[in-house]
Write an enzyme that holds these catalytic residues in place. Sequence first.
Site, short mmCIF file in Angstrom:
data_model
loop_
_atom_site.label_atom_id
_atom_site.label_comp_id
_atom_site.label_asym_id
_atom_site.label_seq_id
_atom_site.Cartn_x
_atom_site.Cartn_y
_atom_site.Cartn_z
N SER A 83 75.35 43.79 156.40
CA SER A 83 74.62 43.11 157.49
C SER A 83 75.52 42.30 158.41
O SER A 83 75.03 41.69 159.37
CB SER A 83 73.59 42.12 156.92
OG SER A 83 72.82 42.71 155.93
N THR A 185 73.13 38.62 155.98
CA THR A 185 73.40 38.02 157.29
C THR A 185 73.50 36.52 157.10
O THR A 185 72.65 35.92 156.46
CB THR A 185 72.27 38.34 158.28
OG1 THR A 185 72.44 39.68 158.72
CG2 THR A 185 72.29 37.42 159.49
N THR A 203 76.21 38.26 162.41
CA THR A 203 75.48 39.42 161.90
C THR A 203 75.89 40.70 162.62
O THR A 203 76.42 40.65 163.75
CB THR A 203 73.95 39.22 162.11
OG1 THR A 203 73.24 40.27 161.47
CG2 THR A 203 73.58 39.20 163.58
N ARG A 213 70.89 46.65 171.61
CA ARG A 213 69.96 45.61 171.14
C ARG A 213 70.74 44.36 170.69
O ARG A 213 71.75 44.43 170.01
CB ARG A 213 69.15 46.17 169.98
CG ARG A 213 68.12 45.19 169.38
CD ARG A 213 68.66 44.50 168.16
NE ARG A 213 67.63 43.71 167.47
CZ ARG A 213 67.89 42.84 166.51
NH1 ARG A 213 69.13 42.64 166.12
NH2 ARG A 213 66.92 42.16 165.93
N VAL A 214 70.24 43.20 171.09
CA VAL A 214 70.80 41.92 170.65
C VAL A 214 69.67 41.15 169.95
O VAL A 214 68.54 41.13 170.43
CB VAL A 214 71.33 41.11 171.86
CG1 VAL A 214 71.70 39.69 171.46
CG2 VAL A 214 72.53 41.82 172.50
N GLY A 215 70.00 40.55 168.83
CA GLY A 215 68.98 39.82 168.07
C GLY A 215 69.00 38.33 168.34
O GLY A 215 69.50 37.86 169.37
N ASP A 216 68.46 37.59 167.39
CA ASP A 216 68.38 36.13 167.53
C ASP A 216 69.68 35.41 167.18
O ASP A 216 69.93 34.31 167.66
CB ASP A 216 67.29 35.60 166.58
CG ASP A 216 67.64 35.90 165.12
OD1 ASP A 216 67.95 37.08 164.83
OD2 ASP A 216 67.64 34.98 164.28
N THR A 236 67.36 33.85 159.57
CA THR A 236 67.69 35.22 159.21
C THR A 236 66.39 36.01 159.17
O THR A 236 65.31 35.44 159.03
CB THR A 236 68.41 35.29 157.85
OG1 THR A 236 68.71 36.66 157.56
CG2 THR A 236 67.57 34.73 156.72
N GLY A 237 66.51 37.33 159.33
CA GLY A 237 65.31 38.15 159.31
C GLY A 237 65.13 38.87 160.63
O GLY A 237 66.10 39.09 161.36
N GLY A 239 64.98 39.48 164.07
CA GLY A 239 65.41 38.68 165.21
C GLY A 239 64.39 38.59 166.31
O GLY A 239 64.24 37.55 166.97
C1 SD4 Z 1 68.91 40.19 163.70
N1 SD4 Z 1 68.42 38.18 162.50
O1 SD4 Z 1 69.79 40.74 164.33
C2 SD4 Z 1 69.28 39.33 162.53
C3 SD4 Z 1 69.22 40.19 161.31
C4 SD4 Z 1 69.30 39.46 160.02
O2 SD4 Z 1 69.65 39.53 157.80
O3 SD4 Z 1 69.18 38.25 159.91
N2 SD4 Z 1 69.52 40.15 158.95
O4 SD4 Z 1 67.72 40.33 163.98
#
Ligand code: SD4
Length: 322
Positions: A83, A185, A203, A213-216, A236-237, A239
Amino acid sequence: MTSRRDFLAGAALSWSALQQLIKDNGIVNSILDKQKPKQMILATWKNIHAVEASWETLQKGKSILDAVEAGARIPEADPLDTSVGYGGFPDRDGVVTLDACIMDSNGNAGSVVYLQDIMHAVSVARKVMEKTPHVILAGEGALRFALENGFQRENLLTPKARKAWEEWLTKSEYKPKINNERHDTIGIIGVDTNGQLSGACTTSGLAFKRHGRVGDSPIIGAGLYVDQQVGAATATGLGEAVLKKVGAFSIVEMMRQGMHPKKACREAIKRLTQIQTTEPFQVGYIAINVKGEWGAFSLLPGFQATLHTDQGLQVIDAESLK
Ligand code: SD4
């Protein structure tokens, strides 16, 4: 009349007398100890090596910023961690793209999004914070900046990650799945004995995400927020869910109103239930405040956090809403 010199000598004497008093008096010592901010490192998931590295950095007298960066660099370099950084699962085009950010006790922030071919995204984010007037650098520009600052270009796609991607390609189901089970992550936040706060988050994002794609995680206020007046929080999780609710910032703001970190994490998790979706998803939040209190909470069961205090290291099974 007392000369300035005599006055200073007198002051020095009374200071050493005070120090002697403190030495002689266990009660005074323990009062002073209680007033000292409690040092602490807290990270998402069972990130034992990362938290140990972070704690050791702090014990060597380095800054809390150095400590959180050192912690975040551990999973970034671990090929088995799918991750984060090197070994992270690629996007659906087979490209590993990294997101990371960092914040210090002065409210400074640096971030990289959609960074390729550089293992230590968190350290590039720190350089963005320290060497540019900007907060976020993306993609090609972030890569160029990293190379200009001495980072090595390398292939981050390990054979294990390539294999997983090739298996995914056979079905190519475009469901960027967030693992509800344990993963790595890392969001890492800490406070030192001077009460200084810092945080970092890094991450490779969702496995097999859409290219671009870009996450949080690299977004200040979503994946990470640090406010020296209040505390720090990280996520985490999934995004997309954290972004919609500006997770980390909302937790810090709730703590500002006096909420305990755990309660603030719980409230922020509750807000996620307003999101309209048919797919189940997981989010975990962790937070600390300047008083040395901490909290962790998740939407679904299975989220863990790793804590290091003067009492040692422990892995915590977070409570969850569902
Ligand atoms: C995301 N929050 O890119 C991250 C992924 C993540 O454990 O936390 N994975 O959405």
